[in-house]
Each structure stands twice: as structure tokens, then as C-alpha cells.
Motif scaffolding. Structure first.
Motif, short mmCIF file in Angstrom:
data_model
loop_
_atom_site.label_atom_id
_atom_site.label_comp_id
_atom_site.label_asym_id
_atom_site.label_seq_id
_atom_site.Cartn_x
_atom_site.Cartn_y
_atom_site.Cartn_z
N GLY A 1 0.82 -1.22 0.00
CA GLY A 1 0.00 0.00 0.00
C GLY A 1 0.85 1.26 0.00
O GLY A 1 0.56 2.22 -0.72
N MET A 2 1.91 1.25 0.81
CA MET A 2 2.80 2.41 0.86
C MET A 2 3.51 2.62 -0.48
O MET A 2 3.63 3.76 -0.94
CB MET A 2 3.84 2.24 1.97
CG MET A 2 3.30 2.38 3.37
SD MET A 2 4.51 1.97 4.65
CE MET A 2 5.66 3.34 4.48
N ILE A 3 3.93 1.53 -1.09
CA ILE A 3 4.62 1.64 -2.38
C ILE A 3 3.67 2.20 -3.43
O ILE A 3 4.02 3.13 -4.17
CB ILE A 3 5.18 0.27 -2.81
CG1 ILE A 3 6.36 -0.12 -1.90
CG2 ILE A 3 5.63 0.30 -4.27
CD1 ILE A 3 6.83 -1.55 -2.08
N ALA A 4 2.45 1.67 -3.49
CA ALA A 4 1.48 2.12 -4.50
C ALA A 4 1.09 3.59 -4.26
O ALA A 4 1.12 4.41 -5.18
CB ALA A 4 0.25 1.23 -4.48
N ALA A 5 0.72 3.90 -3.02
CA ALA A 5 0.30 5.28 -2.71
C ALA A 5 1.45 6.26 -2.91
O ALA A 5 1.27 7.35 -3.46
CB ALA A 5 -0.23 5.36 -1.28
N GLY A 6 2.63 5.90 -2.49
CA GLY A 6 3.78 6.77 -2.63
C GLY A 6 4.16 7.00 -4.07
O GLY A 6 4.51 8.12 -4.47
N ALA A 7 4.09 5.93 -4.88
CA ALA A 7 4.44 6.06 -6.29
C ALA A 7 3.46 6.97 -7.02
O ALA A 7 3.87 7.88 -7.76
CB ALA A 7 4.49 4.69 -6.96
N VAL A 8 2.17 6.76 -6.78
CA VAL A 8 1.16 7.59 -7.45
C VAL A 8 1.24 9.04 -6.98
O VAL A 8 1.28 9.97 -7.78
CB VAL A 8 -0.26 7.01 -7.23
CG1 VAL A 8 -1.32 7.96 -7.70
CG2 VAL A 8 -0.39 5.66 -7.93
N THR A 9 1.27 9.23 -5.66
CA THR A 9 1.33 10.59 -5.11
C THR A 9 2.61 11.29 -5.54
O THR A 9 2.59 12.47 -5.92
CB THR A 9 1.24 10.55 -3.58
OG1 THR A 9 0.06 9.86 -3.20
CG2 THR A 9 1.23 11.94 -2.99
#
Length: 195
Positions: free
Chosen positions: A148-156
């Protein structure tokens, strides 16, 4: 009336927002003064307090009023356009800086997610072959958080950095344009041999 027209022309030549408005006010006052003048050919009375001007002089001043009015109005609109462009540029720069900061924070979350994922993988490697003896539910939860952190961080991070940098570029371009960009004095130095 002639002095009022000359004052309007002088204010116009200052080429500022306030002076263009002053020129417009003076042109309006000059037109009122010219309209109030008696016709020199029709009125033959003598009055030392009344200005006498021929119809040609009045028409010449009215024509000059029209020119000054058009020029001062165009100048005022141009100045207002530059001010709006400058305000827009400043807003774009502020918003771009905020979004770029959000993008950097998103990249931080992305890197944190990668670190959590690496830690989880290190712990799984340590118990490899003996998975039945340990409760791996906390490691599974850690893996979910990392993903979740990887996905949210990458998009943001990606969206924040891309949109922020585009807004910063657009804002700086608008600020440069509002300053009349490209009209700078240039100095060229050439060397001449001594004689």
C-alpha cells in the motif's frame, strides 16, 4: 481646456496604471470644459472671465482628446492584463511548490514502503524452511502495508512532481511575460587596437 489636454498627455506619457487613469479623467474634464465654451463666432459679448477659442481650435483639442483617450484606455488595459498575468503566475508558482512538496513526500512514502518490504523479505528469508513453526500473520500484514505504501507513494509522488513542476514552469513563464520579458538592454564590448 488646452492645459487640461496637455496635462492628460503628460500623464499618459508616464505609462503607469495610475497615470493612465489620471489621463482618462483629465480627458473627460477637458471634453466637459470644451463643451461648455461659448461659440466664438456666435457670441460677440465681451467677458474677461471667458475663454475664447475658434471652432478649429476646439475641434483640434477634441481630436487630441480622442487620441489620448484611446491610447490611455489601451495602455490601461495592457497594464491590467500584465497584472492579471503576474497574479496568475504567482498563484501557479505557489500551487506548483505545494504540489512538488506533496510529490517529494509521496516519494518518501514510496521509499519507506520499499524499506518495509525489504525488512519483511529479510525476516522471511531468516525463517525460510521453518514457516510452520512461526506465526507469519504479522509479516503478511507488514507486506500489505508495504504494498500500500509503495502504491500510494508512487502515485502521489509521480502526480505531485509532474503537476507541480508543470505549474512551476507555467508560473515562471507567466511572471516573465508579465514583466515584458525579453526587453533587456544589451551591451556589446569590442576591443580596438591602440594606435
Amino acid at each position: 481646456p488646452a492645459l487640461t489636454v496637455e496635462a492628460a498627455a503628460a500623464y499618459y506619457e508616464l505609462r503607469t496604471r495610475e497615470s493612465s487613469l489620471a489621463a482618462l479623467r483629465l480627458v473627460s474634464a477637458a471634453r466637459e470644459l470644451l463643451a461648455a465654451l461659448p461659440d466664438a463666432e456666435a457670441d460677440t459679448s465681451v467677458d474677461v472671465h471667458t475663454v475664447r477659442m475658434s471652432r478649429g481650435e476646439v475641434d483640434g483639442l477634441l481630436a487630441r482628446c480622442t487620441v489620448i483617450d484611446e491610447d490611455a484606455t489601451a495602455l490601461h488595459q495592457q497594464i491590467l492584463g500584465r497584472e492579471r498575468l503576474e497574479q496568475r503566475g504567482r498563484k501557479e508558482i505557489r500551487t506548483g511548490a505545494i504540489l512538488t512538496s506533496v510529490g517529494v513526500a509521496g516519494l518518501g512514502v514510496f521509499i519507506g514502503g520499499l524499506a518495509v518490504h525489504a525488512d519483511r523479505q529479510h525476516k522471511l528469508d531468516a525463517v525460510r524452511g521453518e514457516e510452520q513453526r512461526y506465526d507469519l500473520s504479522s509479516l503478511d500484514a507488514q507486506g500489505g502495508r508495504a504494498t500500500g505504501m509503495i502504491a500510494a507513494g508512487a502515485v502521489t509522488g509521480a502526480v505531485g512532481l509532474v503537476v507541480g513542476s508543470v505549474l512551476l514552469a507555467a508560473g515562471s513563464r507567466n511572471l516573465r511575460a508579465s514583466k515584458g520579458g525579453g526587453r533587456h538592454a544589451r551591451i556589446q564590448v569590442t576591443a580596438r587596437p591602440r594606435r
